[in-house]
Scaffold this motif. Structure first.
Motif, PDB file in Angstrom:
ATOM      1  N   SER A   1       0.451  -1.238  -0.293  1.00 26.12           N
ATOM      2  CA  SER A   1      -0.285  -0.250  -0.209  1.00 26.12           C
ATOM      3  C   SER A   1       0.910   1.051   0.267  1.00 26.12           C
ATOM      4  O   SER A   1       0.627   2.270   0.100  1.00 26.12           O
ATOM      5  CB  SER A   1      -0.918   0.325   0.844  1.00 26.12           C
ATOM      6  N   GLU A   2       1.991   1.041   0.349  1.00 21.52           N
ATOM      7  CA  GLU A   2       2.529   2.333   0.545  1.00 21.52           C
ATOM      8  C   GLU A   2       3.532   2.345  -1.224  1.00 21.52           C
ATOM      9  O   GLU A   2       4.621   1.371  -1.389  1.00 21.52           O
ATOM     10  CB  GLU A   2       4.041   2.204   1.666  1.00 21.52           C
TER      11      GLU A   2
ATOM     12  N   ASP B   1       7.333   4.621  -2.442  1.00 21.41           N
ATOM     13  CA  ASP B   1       7.722   6.067  -2.719  1.00 21.41           C
ATOM     14  C   ASP B   1       8.748   5.977  -4.253  1.00 21.41           C
ATOM     15  O   ASP B   1       9.564   7.399  -3.885  1.00 21.41           O
ATOM     16  CB  ASP B   1       9.233   5.957  -1.170  1.00 21.41           C
TER      17      ASP B   1
ATOM     18  N   ARG C   1      -7.314   6.446   2.803  1.00 21.92           N
ATOM     19  CA  ARG C   1      -6.182   7.439   2.677  1.00 21.92           C
ATOM     20  C   ARG C   1      -4.733   6.922   2.413  1.00 21.92           C
ATOM     21  O   ARG C   1      -4.174   7.144   1.743  1.00 21.92           O
ATOM     22  CB  ARG C   1      -5.958   8.782   3.667  1.00 21.92           C
ATOM     23  N   ARG C   2      -4.492   5.955   2.570  1.00 21.74           N
ATOM     24  CA  ARG C   2      -2.981   4.961   2.803  1.00 21.74           C
ATOM     25  C   ARG C   2      -3.526   4.222   1.287  1.00 21.74           C
ATOM     26  O   ARG C   2      -2.275   3.873   0.635  1.00 21.74           O
ATOM     27  CB  ARG C   2      -3.497   3.243   4.013  1.00 21.74           C
ATOM     28  N   ASN C   3      -5.031   3.365   1.183  1.00 28.23           N
ATOM     29  CA  ASN C   3      -4.498   3.473  -0.242  1.00 28.23           C
ATOM     30  C   ASN C   3      -4.815   4.003  -1.788  1.00 28.23           C
ATOM     31  O   ASN C   3      -4.829   4.074  -2.939  1.00 28.23           O
ATOM     32  CB  ASN C   3      -6.135   2.452  -0.453  1.00 28.23           C
TER      33      ASN C   3
ATOM     34  N   GLN D   1      -2.571   7.224  -1.378  1.00 22.56           N
ATOM     35  CA  GLN D   1      -1.472   7.596  -1.416  1.00 22.56           C
ATOM     36  C   GLN D   1       0.066   7.411  -2.403  1.00 22.56           C
ATOM     37  O   GLN D   1       0.102   6.476  -3.071  1.00 22.56           O
ATOM     38  CB  GLN D   1      -0.290   6.818   0.332  1.00 22.56           C
TER      39      GLN D   1
ATOM     40  N   ARG E   1      -4.819   5.790  -8.743  1.00 25.54           N
ATOM     41  CA  ARG E   1      -4.809   6.330  -7.462  1.00 25.54           C
ATOM     42  C   ARG E   1      -4.711   7.665  -7.649  1.00 25.54           C
ATOM     43  O   ARG E   1      -4.569   8.572  -6.771  1.00 25.54           O
ATOM     44  CB  ARG E   1      -3.322   5.610  -6.519  1.00 25.54           C
TER      45      ARG E   1
ATOM     46  N   ARG F   1      -4.986  -0.786  -5.037  1.00 23.31           N
ATOM     47  CA  ARG F   1      -3.234  -1.502  -4.279  1.00 23.31           C
ATOM     48  C   ARG F   1      -2.565  -2.562  -4.881  1.00 23.31           C
ATOM     49  O   ARG F   1      -2.746  -3.475  -5.750  1.00 23.31           O
ATOM     50  CB  ARG F   1      -3.386  -1.946  -2.708  1.00 23.31           C
TER      51      ARG F   1
END
Length: 674
Positions: free
Chosen positions: A243-244, A246, A349-351, A353, A429, A436
């Motif tokens: 899910s994160e 960078d 919010r997490r998915n 990002q 997203r 995800r």
């Protein structure tokens, strides 16, 4: 101070070193290299001591060696309370024992340590090759123990023969104990070094990770179904959710990874399940991965001990998988709930990002679609259609720059599953749709001989899930848009000539080798099902089939009857064998000598070598020393040298009158005339 008669002869030392080498050999790939050099140096030093070129180390040198050993362990391992440093410490203990290997007592201690070192082999792996090697190790170590009985017992054929007989006699009892003894869990749990090399799907995903896994044909999962089997296009074995992001690497992130705040239901029934029965029931045997991630179809539930369920439809284990692990699963791939639980604001919010900047061309392309009024499903369709028209599925994608999504979507347009899944989730997203990445395995090869699905490392796969209001999480596999044969027929069909191109032996292209590989996997599967996974539940079922109702009396009879039969058979075999076999003449004559010495007050000990016996007679009865030495020398010439004249001489020496007058010189002329 040890008596000279107790000092270890050359044959005993060589047997001890052989046993140590056999016990250490499989550990050398896991232990630091300096431990192997330390063992070799200790063996060299001890052999130099035997040759008289060096002395055994004194206390100052021993203390220095201990300090160096502790320093070496501290530098080699980050933490001490783990399996690897424990095994290293055990290996070093009997390595250093060589520096004070003097008496037979020291030899027995060293060989008992060798048994423990050999047993640590099964902590990491319980496969058939390891079991066979463990049997060889026990055979050699037991032969080394037998060799300590004397010079005659140290002969390779005799020592190995005695070892084989001892193990053969112990086998029935071993099998009985395997079936009867209660299956207890470990009294303590020593963690393994998680920094060591891992296999399988990792807890992060960057371009090229799954391409690396596509080069391995090692088994990952074996799945046996109780009922219907999902079709190939539905075999998505999910294990991780990323899910994160960078800008280059996808990770689980806080609140998803159970180690960083992710919620896990460890007890059965804690998480509500659909009212309708599960669509699939199956048992998964997963290979060691050094991670806690388990793999199952969507919407899984498991009643296996130590297995928990996460909020994002995955299974995890309390501890990492350091060895093969089996667990039962029920799955509801099509959840009959009409209305899914709404997505919380934190999950949304997490998915959604994304990094603050980067991959600007992709963001601009999405913005143009949104201005046209396209919704989530329309944007998804546009992207999947573009994959189908313009992109190429390949195992050798080009390297991507800093803006990896832009480079893939607008420049290279060649990639593997992680490229398609990662770029798809980023795009959705950017369009404001929660999405995800899901990682695991897809597909599998059906093994008809044992009725299970074999999933290999090259079946590793990444796909996507998007959230649609009113419908919940929906699986989308972007790879299927560009290469539908990957989902239907597996990687080999989709990759073509690229599949396993770098392998030394193209096993997948030779039908005979393919069949042989499947046969070997079936044998391993049966080995695990029958032996390795023989837990308390299977033990109870086995005993119930044999005994019916299990009671203490039946258990006692079941245990005692085979033991009594085996002991009786051994007794009869020994008695009948001793009657049916006539000992060689030289052994019978030497037995006469032993009986006469026993009447003189010096009985031969069990297993005592003739040379050791002669030395003990000389020390206890000096007047019989010359006679005992002559008899022993003549016996050795007759028994080991095969000299016919020595047998005649031994018969002459053992005449009763020579026992009364042992110092009378032998009449060689008379002996020759007999």
């Amino acid at each position: 101070m040890s008596n000279n008669r107790d000092l270890l002869p050359r044959e005993s030392l060589l047997w001890i070193f052989a046993a140590q080498f056999v016990a250490l050999l499989p550990q050398l790939a896991q232990l630091p290299l300096w431990i192997a050099f330390a063992w070799a140096f200790a063996v060299y030093w001890r052999l130099e001591v035997f040759r008289g070129r060096r002395d055994l180390p004194g206390r100052p040198l021993k203390f220095l060696v201990i300090l160096l050993t502790v320093a070496g362990l501290a530098l080699s391992y980050q933490r001490w309370f783990a399996l690897e440093p424990m095994v290293a410490l055990l290996a070093l203990s009997f390595t250093l024992k060589n520096l004070e290997l003097v008496s037979r007592r020291d030899a027995f201690v060293s060989l008992l340590l060798a048994y423990f070192v050999a047993a640590t082999l099964f902590v990491r792996e319980q496969s058939i090759p390891y079991a066979l090697y463990g049997l060889i190790s026990v055979l050699v170590i037991t032969a080394a123990l037998a060799a300590q009985l004397g010079s005659f017992s140290a002969r390779p054929r005799r020592a190995l023969g005695l070892s084989v007989r001892l193990l053969a006699q112990a086998t029935p009892l071993m099998l009985l104990l395997f079936v009867v003894m209660p299956r207890l869990g470990p009294l303590w749990n020593v963690p393994q070094d998680t920094s060591a090399g891992r296999t399988g799907v990792s807890d992060s995903m960057a371009p090229g990770d799954f391409t690396r896994l596509s080069k391995s044909a090692e088994p990952a999962l074996r799945i046996a179904f109780d009922g219907p089997i999902p079709p190939p296009e539905q075999r998505y074995w999910r294990g991780l959710v990323y899910s994160e992001f960078d800008g280059r690497t996808w990770r689980q992130g806080f609140g998803v990874d159970p180690r960083n705040g992710g919620q896990v239901y460890w007890k059965s029934g804690e998480r509500p399940l659909p009212q309708v029965g599960p669509r699939y029931r199956y048992r998964v045997i997963q290979e060691a991965s050094r991670s806690p991630w388990l793999f199952a179809l969507a919407r899984p539930a498991s009643d296996s001990a130590g297995v928990g369920e996460t909020l994002d439809d995955r299974l995890v284990k309390r501890t990492p998988l350091y060895s093969r692990f089996a667990y039962d699963v029920r799955s509801w791939p099509r959840d009959p709930q009409a209305v899914p639980i709404p997505l919380s604001s934190a999950e949304r919010r997490r998915n959604l990002q994304l990094p603050a900047d980067g991959n600007e061309r992709t963001r601009a392309w999405v913005e143009r679609l949104r201005r046209k009024g396209l919704g989530a499903e329309a944007i998804s369709s546009q992207l999947l259609a573009r994959y189908h028209r313009e992109f190429t599925y390949t195992l050798s994608p080009p390297a991507l720059g800093r803006d990896s999504v832009d480079a893939f979507l607008f420049d290279s347009q060649k990639g593997f599953c992680e490229h398609f899944a990662g770029s798809y989730v980023f795009t959705m997203r950017a369009a404001g749709v929660p999405a995800r990445v899901v990682a695991g395995y897809q597909g599998g090869e059906w093994v008809s001989g044992e009725k299970y699905l074999l999933v290999r490392e090259y079946d590793a796969h990444a796909w996507a899930e998007i959230w649609l209001d009113g419908r919940g999480w929906q699986r989308v596999d972007p790879t299927a848009a560009v290469s539908p044969e990957r989902v239907r027929n597996g990687l080999e069909s989709a990759a073509g000539e690229e599949f396993m191109r770098d392998s030394l032996l193209p096993v997948h292209r030779i039908d005979a080798l393919v069949k042989l590989r499947l046969q070997w996997d079936m044998i391993n599967y049966r080995w695990y099902q029958t032996v390795v996974s023989f837990d308390s539940e299977k033990q109870r079922d086995t005993l119930q089939r044999l005994l019916g109702d299990i009671s203490p009396l039946r258990m006692a009879l079941f245990f005692a009857a085979p033991v009594a039969v085996v002991l009786l058979a051994m007794l009869l075999w020994t008695r009948l064998g001793s009657r049916g076999r006539r000992r060689p003449a030289v052994e019978r004559l030497y037995g006469v000598f032993c009986r006469r010495m026993a009447r003189a007050g010096i009985a031969r000990r069990a297993g005592e070598a003739p040379r050791d016996y002669a030395e003990r007679i000389s020390a206890a009865k000096p007047h019989l020393a010359e006679f005992a030495e002559r008899v022993t020398q003549t016996f050795e010439r007759a028994a080991y040298g095969g000299e016919a004249s020595a047998l005649k001489e031994l018969r002459y020496l053992l005449r009763w009158r020579l026992l009364l007058l042992p110092r009378v010189p032998i009449n060689k002329n008379k002996l020759a005339g007999q």
